[in-house]
Design a protein around this motif. Structure first.
Motif, PDB file in Angstrom:
ATOM      1  N   SER A 180      -2.106  67.188  19.992  1.00 22.57           N
ATOM      2  CA  SER A 180      -1.308  68.632  20.034  1.00 22.57           C
ATOM      3  C   SER A 180      -1.520  69.254  21.212  1.00 22.57           C
ATOM      4  O   SER A 180      -2.268  69.161  21.973  1.00 22.57           O
ATOM      5  CB  SER A 180      -1.946  69.492  18.880  1.00 22.57           C
ATOM      6  N   HIS A 211       2.849  68.274   9.802  1.00 25.48           N
ATOM      7  CA  HIS A 211       3.626  68.223  11.216  1.00 25.48           C
ATOM      8  C   HIS A 211       2.709  67.118  11.930  1.00 25.48           C
ATOM      9  O   HIS A 211       1.498  67.691  12.240  1.00 25.48           O
ATOM     10  CB  HIS A 211       3.562  69.641  11.718  1.00 25.48           C
ATOM     11  N   THR A 222       5.113  65.880  17.024  1.00 25.55           N
ATOM     12  CA  THR A 222       6.166  66.953  16.623  1.00 25.55           C
ATOM     13  C   THR A 222       5.865  68.360  16.818  1.00 25.55           C
ATOM     14  O   THR A 222       6.586  69.166  16.867  1.00 25.55           O
ATOM     15  CB  THR A 222       6.630  66.547  15.151  1.00 25.55           C
ATOM     16  N   ARG A 223       4.820  68.499  16.870  1.00 18.85           N
ATOM     17  CA  ARG A 223       4.080  70.141  17.106  1.00 18.85           C
ATOM     18  C   ARG A 223       4.662  70.718  18.023  1.00 18.85           C
ATOM     19  O   ARG A 223       4.914  71.939  18.105  1.00 18.85           O
ATOM     20  CB  ARG A 223       2.771  70.082  17.039  1.00 18.85           C
ATOM     21  N   SER A 261       7.826  71.140  19.122  1.00 12.54           N
ATOM     22  CA  SER A 261       9.019  71.715  18.791  1.00 12.54           C
ATOM     23  C   SER A 261       8.903  72.611  17.692  1.00 12.54           C
ATOM     24  O   SER A 261       9.823  73.188  17.549  1.00 12.54           O
ATOM     25  CB  SER A 261       9.854  70.434  18.193  1.00 12.54           C
ATOM     26  N   PRO A 284       1.618  62.482  23.473  1.00 14.72           N
ATOM     27  CA  PRO A 284       2.065  62.536  22.104  1.00 14.72           C
ATOM     28  C   PRO A 284       0.966  62.055  20.856  1.00 14.72           C
ATOM     29  O   PRO A 284       0.770  62.404  19.931  1.00 14.72           O
ATOM     30  CB  PRO A 284       3.010  61.262  21.873  1.00 14.72           C
TER      31      PRO A 284
END
Length: 434
Positions: free
Chosen positions: A37, A77, A81-82, A84, A34
């Motif tokens: 990326s 972003h 969260t990338r 998703s 996490p």
């Protein structure tokens, strides 16, 4: 200058390809941590930034695919969260970045290298080459976090000469010039050059080694709160820190995982993958401290014979393989003392390459700082809990590494290629004070 620009961009793209072509599509689209990326996000982001700055801002062309701009906005972003997002799949990401690069190579031949700040000395092109190399280092970090068999290879670094080095070097008191106003591709936080007065201090001749760090571990350094700041001790307990990241102890031996290979920890290499909190605790345990950012730069750049601040510890010449461990040539730090040609005028070794070195300083602007060409590179990060790292690692390319280059990160970070060296004030001994 055009040749230098083309060479820098070509080298960065070759490295990007090497880091992304070595794995299959599932590894490109997966999020291996996490903290990072997916590799495919970096791949398209590199092309998107190149299009934004070189084709749109420099050449004045219309956006090629404006609909993807929000997907690759690093501030819109967060990394976690990338995965998703509806990212370009690997084939399309490669095709897009290749199309951008083809147009940029045509632009290099005809763009004026003067007329405004973006064009002067090819700054915008140099900024983009540095940006891609910085993401290449980020992708190499992702490879280190990735689980699975090794996919990257490189020869071992050179061995260190057998001649012993002094434990520490005295850096004399006085002013020196910190930062730069003349380096063509220097970024905004490196500017402007300014005089800084530094008291005399002693600094380690080489970065702290694995062997020295193991002494700290064996002496219970991770279990003794007096060596840690209050925040550091809280983090040590919360994260259950007991050794550098990727280390484990088996059958009485320390092992590390390095790019998919498990191996004994090499005693003579600089310790790597330690947080600022760990570096600070070690320094306290050793009866020393981390150097300030100004102290580090003076040790690296000041030439007492001329009073000048050099571009690099060894002088003004661009880095060559015999100067420093850079450009992912060896995939690990070199043993301390392995680059005698890179020594500073004061006698300090391996200030460039091998490991990023934590300093005690926070991230603040220099006097006279001006954000350019965009606030989000530096200005939005000033203050907070960031700590400065200097010198670059084995994963840094020469285009993104110089004596003035500034890096910063949160004090908890360990996945980066971070190490440190220690310092102490220059105080007379009891015999000298009599």
């Amino acid at each position: 200058m055009r040749e230098r620009i083309a060479d820098a961009l070509t080298a960065s793209r070759a490295r990007t390809a090497a880091l992304t072509d070595c794995v299959e599509e599932p590894d490109l689209t997966a999020q291996h941590s996490p903290l990072m990326s997916p590799l495919v996000w970096d791949l398209a982001h590199i092309g998107n930034q190149e299009e934004l700055w070189l084709l749109r801002n420099v050449a004045g062309r219309d956006p090629m695919h404006p609909e993807i701009d929000p997907l690759y906005d690093a501030f819109e972003h967060p990394r976690a969260t990338r995965p998703s997002l509806p990212l370009l799949p690997p084939a399309q990401a490669r095709s897009y970045s290749a199309e951008v690069r083809g147009r940029v190579l045509d632009l290099i031949e005809k763009a004026p290298l003067e007329g405004n700040r973006l064009l002067s000395d090819g700054f915008a092109f140099g900024m983009i080459a540095q940006h891609e190399q910085q993401h290449d280092e980020t992708m190499l970090i992702t490879h280190q976090l990735r689980k699975g068999p090794a996919v990257l290879t490189a020869p071992p670094p050179p061995e260190a000469p057998s001649t012993p080095l002094p434990k520490e070097i005295l850096v004399p008191a006085g002013q020196f010039t910190m930062g730069t106003s003349t380096e063509p591709w220097a970024l905004d936080n490196e500017r402007p050059a300014h005089a800084v007065d530094v008291a005399a201090f002693h600094i380690d001749t080489v970065p702290v080694t694995n062997a020295a760090y193991i002494e700290f571990i064996d002496d219970g350094g991770y279990d003794e709160p007096r060596w840690w700041t209050e925040e550091g001790w809280a983090h040590r307990n919360h994260a259950k820190l007991s050794a550098p990241l990727f280390w484990k102890r088996e059958a009485g031996q320390w092992l590390r995982r390095r790019f998919g290979v498990t191996e004994p920890v090499p005693p003579a290499e600089p310790v790597v993958h330690v947080s600022w909190y760990e570096a600070d605790a070690y320094a306290r345990w050793a009866g020393r401290r981390l150097p300030t950012e100004a102290e580090w730069e003076k040790a690296a750049r000041h030439d007492p014979a001329t009073g000048r601040s050099l571009r690099y510890p060894w002088g003004d010449e661009d880095p060559q393989p015999h100067h420093a461990n850079l450009a992912q040539r060896h995939l690990q730090p070199a043993p301390v003392g392995a680059y005698p040609a890179g020594v500073s005028p004061l006698g300090v070794h391996q200030l460039i390459g091998d490991v990023w070195e934590w300093t005690s300083s926070g991230f603040h602007p220099y006097p006279g700082f001006s954000a350019w060409p965009y606030r989000e590179y530096s200005e939005v990060f000033f203050g907070g809990d960031y700590k400065m790292l200097r010198g670059g690692s084995f994963a840094v390319d020469p285009v993104a590494c110089r004596g003035t280059f500034r890096n910063w990160d949160h004090p908890v970070r360990r996945q980066i290629f971070s190490g440190f060296r220690t310092a102490r004030d220059d105080r007379p001994t009891s015999a000298e004070s009599v």
